[in-house]
Design an enzyme around this catalytic site. Structure first.
Site, PDB file in Angstrom:
ATOM      1  NE  ARG A  50      88.991   0.381 -76.041  1.00 26.99           N
ATOM      2  CZ  ARG A  50      89.632   0.550 -74.887  1.00 26.99           C
ATOM      3  NH1 ARG A  50      90.927   0.797 -74.888  1.00 26.99           N
ATOM      4  NH2 ARG A  50      88.996   0.473 -73.751  1.00 26.99           N
ATOM      5  NE  ARG A  54      90.825   6.933 -78.238  1.00 27.80           N
ATOM      6  CZ  ARG A  54      91.109   7.006 -76.949  1.00 27.80           C
ATOM      7  NH1 ARG A  54      91.317   8.181 -76.377  1.00 27.80           N
ATOM      8  NH2 ARG A  54      91.189   5.906 -76.233  1.00 27.80           N
ATOM      9  NE  ARG A  63      83.770  10.648 -81.878  1.00 28.31           N
ATOM     10  CZ  ARG A  63      84.165  10.334 -80.658  1.00 28.31           C
ATOM     11  NH1 ARG A  63      84.723   9.160 -80.422  1.00 28.31           N
ATOM     12  NH2 ARG A  63      83.975  11.183 -79.668  1.00 28.31           N
ATOM     13  CG  ASP A  99      80.686   3.594 -74.983  1.00 27.13           C
ATOM     14  OD1 ASP A  99      81.930   3.544 -75.090  1.00 27.13           O
ATOM     15  OD2 ASP A  99      80.106   3.852 -73.915  1.00 27.13           O
ATOM     16  CE1 TYR A 176      83.154   3.549 -67.247  1.00 30.80           C
ATOM     17  CE2 TYR A 176      82.606   1.256 -67.717  1.00 30.80           C
ATOM     18  CZ  TYR A 176      83.476   2.331 -67.829  1.00 30.80           C
ATOM     19  OH  TYR A 176      84.661   2.193 -68.508  1.00 30.80           O
TER      20      TYR A 176
END
Length: 369
Positions: A50, A54, A63, A99, A176
């Protein structure tokens, strides 16, 4: 040096156990690829899971204008986000911004990313009939994956460092798909596994096909290494991992050998059965922070490369605490060929950018030979 660290091997010599990994006819020059093959390096390579994310203000600014699915589908946006940390830090690899879940869309599942909640599958897999309705279209025929493949090509034209492609492991994607999103206990997924083992096996086989096809397509697009993320493997008992999951991982990694690039197998929460994780496949075993690196490496065997394993939260600490934590990982690696420095999971939001830069530079300075 930690008291339980394994004795060092001279960094300019090949591993004492087994021959270095054959990465093709031409010996690689990049630190990352050399370390993946347990070859001598001039300094320990470092990249961070990552690393595009963010904690970077330029990422947040982008974003604010685009959703996750918009970014994944737009090669120029995904490439720009991939390049942001490579411009900011002296990293030894980039990982394509994507992703884990878009491959599920091509199988017939409806995916959204809800603010404050994360990914949501609106038509989760709950029955054998749901499993049988899932398709397995080739990655090259899935519009949502085409953006990732083109983004790899765009990034490769801009940088000299290796680019890592990735996909989710079958168990993590199954979790998921069945839960409909993230889960703490994975009751529904394990319920399908226990009550409908034949349907669960069909689901896992389909996910092996989808993940391997996507990863091989990334290698064809130019990815220099491939990483399989098994983010939820730690939710399993060792016995269930061996019985229900490991055979499908072996099938996945068996297919991926055709890519001819290093294969990284990363999982979290698996310190109790790291040997079984290693046996399931991969040239490099990614380690989380829940056990000392040297202990895990000894259990795996020094004929395998390892990646890790700084606690991501340590990046929030002041340098007087962060530096010893980095030193501990490096001391436990002991200069042995085959160590790729990384975190034990992804960089957390709020991580100070200057701390990332300082760690990247320090790992290179500390390990320069």
């Amino acid at each position: 040096m930690p008291t339980d660290a394994a004795p060092p091997i001279h960094p300019m010599q090949p591993s004492a156990v087994g021959a270095p990994l054959d990465l093709g006819q031409a010996e690689p020059t990049s630190r990352l690829l050399r370390a993946c093959g347990r070859l001598a390096v001039d300094a320990t390579p470092i990249w961070l899971m990552r690393q595009a994310g963010r904690y970077m203000p330029e990422y947040r600014a982008l974003r604010e204008q685009h959703s996750m699915l918009e970014v994944v589908q737009a090669p120029e946006l995904a490439a720009e986000i991939t390049l942001q940390p490579l411009r900011a830090f002296d990293l030894d690899a980039g990982i394509i911004f994507a992703d884990l879940l878009p491959p599920l869309v091509g199988m017939g599942l409806s995916l959204d990313y809800e603010k404050g909640h994360g990914p949501v599958i609106h038509n989760p897999v709950r029955t054998p009939a749901d499993v049988d309705r899932l398709g397995v279209p080739p990655a090259d025929e899935q519009p949502l994956l085409a953006g990732t493949l083109e983004a790899i090509r765009l990034v490769k034209a801009e940088v000299d460092v290796p680019i890592i492609g990735f996909a989710g492991a079958p168990w993590t994607l199954a979790s998921y798909a069945v839960e409909g999103g993230g889960s703490k206990n994975h009751e529904r997924t394990k319920g399908l596994m226990y009550h409908e083992p034949a349907a669960f096996k069909r689901l896992m086989e389909k996910l092996v096909t989808v993940s391997s096809d996507f990863l091989l397509a990334q290698a064809r697009a130019g990815a220099d290494a491939l990483q399989v993320f098994d983010s939820w493997a730690g939710a399993l008992s060792p016995a269930d991992y061996v019985r229900f999951v490991a055979p499908h991982l072996r099938a996945l990694f068996g297919r991926l050998k055709a890519a001819g690039v290093p294969l990284i197998h990363f999982s979290t929460g698996t310190a109790g059965f790291v040997e079984e994780v290693a046996e399931a496949g991969g040239d490099v075993v990614g380690l989380d922070w829940r056990q000392p690196l040297d202990r895990a490496w000894r259990r795996i065997g020094f004929d395998r490369a390892v990646m890790g394993n700084l606690d991501p939260v340590a990046l929030h600490a002041p340098w007087r605490e962060l530096k010893p934590a980095v030193d501990d990982v490096l001391d436990r690696a002991a200069g042995r060929p085959g160590h790729v420095f990384n975190l034990g999971h992804g960089i957390l939001p709020g991580t100070p950018v200057d701390h990332v830069r300082r760690v990247v530079d320090y790992v290179h300075e500390r390990t320069a030979r």
